[in-house]
Design a protein around this motif. Sequence first.
Motif, PDB file in Angstrom:
ATOM      1  N   ILE A  11       0.976  -1.079  -0.168  1.00 35.06           N
ATOM      2  CA  ILE A  11       0.081   0.028   0.148  1.00 35.06           C
ATOM      3  C   ILE A  11       0.654   1.368   0.001  1.00 35.06           C
ATOM      4  O   ILE A  11       0.565   2.396  -0.501  1.00 35.06           O
ATOM      5  CB  ILE A  11      -0.932  -0.091   1.213  1.00 35.06           C
ATOM      6  N   SER A  39      -3.283   2.149   8.587  1.00 36.39           N
ATOM      7  CA  SER A  39      -3.708   3.170   7.596  1.00 36.39           C
ATOM      8  C   SER A  39      -2.544   3.827   7.243  1.00 36.39           C
ATOM      9  O   SER A  39      -1.416   4.057   7.495  1.00 36.39           O
ATOM     10  CB  SER A  39      -4.882   3.901   8.283  1.00 36.39           C
ATOM     11  N   LEU A  52     -11.675   4.324  -7.933  1.00 41.55           N
ATOM     12  CA  LEU A  52     -12.191   3.776  -6.775  1.00 41.55           C
ATOM     13  C   LEU A  52     -13.077   2.821  -6.436  1.00 41.55           C
ATOM     14  O   LEU A  52     -12.673   1.756  -5.753  1.00 41.55           O
ATOM     15  CB  LEU A  52     -12.675   5.095  -6.090  1.00 41.55           C
ATOM     16  N   SER A  56     -11.289  -1.605  -5.757  1.00 36.63           N
ATOM     17  CA  SER A  56     -11.803  -2.684  -4.496  1.00 36.63           C
ATOM     18  C   SER A  56     -12.405  -4.004  -4.860  1.00 36.63           C
ATOM     19  O   SER A  56     -12.504  -4.701  -4.325  1.00 36.63           O
ATOM     20  CB  SER A  56     -12.856  -1.839  -3.510  1.00 36.63           C
ATOM     21  N   ILE A  72      -4.514  -3.928  -3.422  1.00 34.61           N
ATOM     22  CA  ILE A  72      -5.749  -3.315  -2.563  1.00 34.61           C
ATOM     23  C   ILE A  72      -6.787  -4.430  -2.324  1.00 34.61           C
ATOM     24  O   ILE A  72      -7.170  -4.535  -1.013  1.00 34.61           O
ATOM     25  CB  ILE A  72      -6.459  -1.904  -3.380  1.00 34.61           C
ATOM     26  N   LYS A  76      -7.828  -5.578   1.531  1.00 39.25           N
ATOM     27  CA  LYS A  76      -9.329  -5.496   1.772  1.00 39.25           C
ATOM     28  C   LYS A  76      -9.655  -6.933   2.395  1.00 39.25           C
ATOM     29  O   LYS A  76     -10.278  -7.066   3.444  1.00 39.25           O
ATOM     30  CB  LYS A  76     -10.120  -5.159   0.623  1.00 39.25           C
ATOM     31  N   ILE A  88     -11.288   3.318   1.534  1.00 40.22           N
ATOM     32  CA  ILE A  88     -10.574   3.924   0.913  1.00 40.22           C
ATOM     33  C   ILE A  88     -11.285   5.486   0.719  1.00 40.22           C
ATOM     34  O   ILE A  88     -12.481   5.253   0.223  1.00 40.22           O
ATOM     35  CB  ILE A  88     -10.049   3.700  -0.329  1.00 40.22           C
ATOM     36  N   SER A  90     -10.273   9.086  -1.331  1.00 44.84           N
ATOM     37  CA  SER A  90      -9.197   9.435  -2.286  1.00 44.84           C
ATOM     38  C   SER A  90      -9.827  10.777  -2.986  1.00 44.84           C
ATOM     39  O   SER A  90     -11.285  10.755  -3.221  1.00 44.84           O
ATOM     40  CB  SER A  90      -8.835   8.340  -3.075  1.00 44.84           C
ATOM     41  N   THR A  96      -4.660   9.907  -0.953  1.00 47.26           N
ATOM     42  CA  THR A  96      -5.628   8.971  -0.583  1.00 47.26           C
ATOM     43  C   THR A  96      -5.087   8.536   0.781  1.00 47.26           C
ATOM     44  O   THR A  96      -4.130   8.557   1.281  1.00 47.26           O
ATOM     45  CB  THR A  96      -5.186   7.895  -1.584  1.00 47.26           C
ATOM     46  N   VAL A  98      -6.048   4.997   2.698  1.00 46.08           N
ATOM     47  CA  VAL A  98      -6.647   3.603   2.943  1.00 46.08           C
ATOM     48  C   VAL A  98      -6.574   2.931   4.279  1.00 46.08           C
ATOM     49  O   VAL A  98      -5.421   3.168   4.771  1.00 46.08           O
ATOM     50  CB  VAL A  98      -5.376   2.771   1.875  1.00 46.08           C
TER      51      VAL A  98
END
Length: 182
Positions: A11, A39, A52, A56, A72, A76, A88, A90, A96, A98
């Motif tokens: 990340i 995070s 976005l 995911s 990502i 997740k 997330i 952004s 951003t 996360v």
Amino acid sequence: MKDLSLHLMDIMQNSVTAGASHIEVLVRAEKKKDLLTLSVKDDGKGMSGETLRQVSDPFYTTRTTRKAGLGIPLFKASAEMAGGSFSIESEIGKGTVVTAVYQISHIDRKPLGSVADTVTMCIMGHPEIEYHLILENDDSEFVFRTEDVREQIGEVPIEDPVIIGYLKEMIMEQTEGLFGGI
Ligand SMILES: Nc1ncnc2c1ncn2[C@@H]1O[C@H](COP(=O)(O)OP(=O)(O)O)[C@@H](O)[C@H]1O
Ligand SMILES: [Mg+2]
């Protein structure tokens, strides 16, 4: 991926790719609430609403616009399989954030692993970026800023092996004290 710090590495690498000049990593263990939060926040180029939505969803994304990227979706999944949650935020041109949250006691929660290795490897690879590392548990907090380190070391580059070794030791000591056993 065998531990959470490897997800963290992935990340953080996204933030680097997004052209971030500042990356903030938060690790917070709330033992009373049984929650571990990881995070990564950056000031990189950000993502459009369309991107976005795509990032995911591993099925949608692998089949169409994206070739390999699973950083990502895997991060997740690591949270969702451990009784946690993922988000997330952004904004194009702004950056951003996360965030993954884990139930500490969940049988499928991966161990935290070495946050010190992840952060120092990122500093070595991209020493031009400023990093903030915030480590918290129920009782205390530790904040590390590369700006402060640079001020102290003067002419010595932050990626100097001696400095990196020192930083790794310091972060290891802090993470052990705050998160030992997690
Ligand atoms: N911090 C970020 N800033 C801007 N865009 C991002 C960020 N993180 C991820 N992205 C976007 O989401 C995509 C998917 O990320 P990821 O799942 O890690 O796969 P990969 O990095 O291999 O493409 C990236 O290619 C990028 O377009
Ligand atoms: Mg990635």
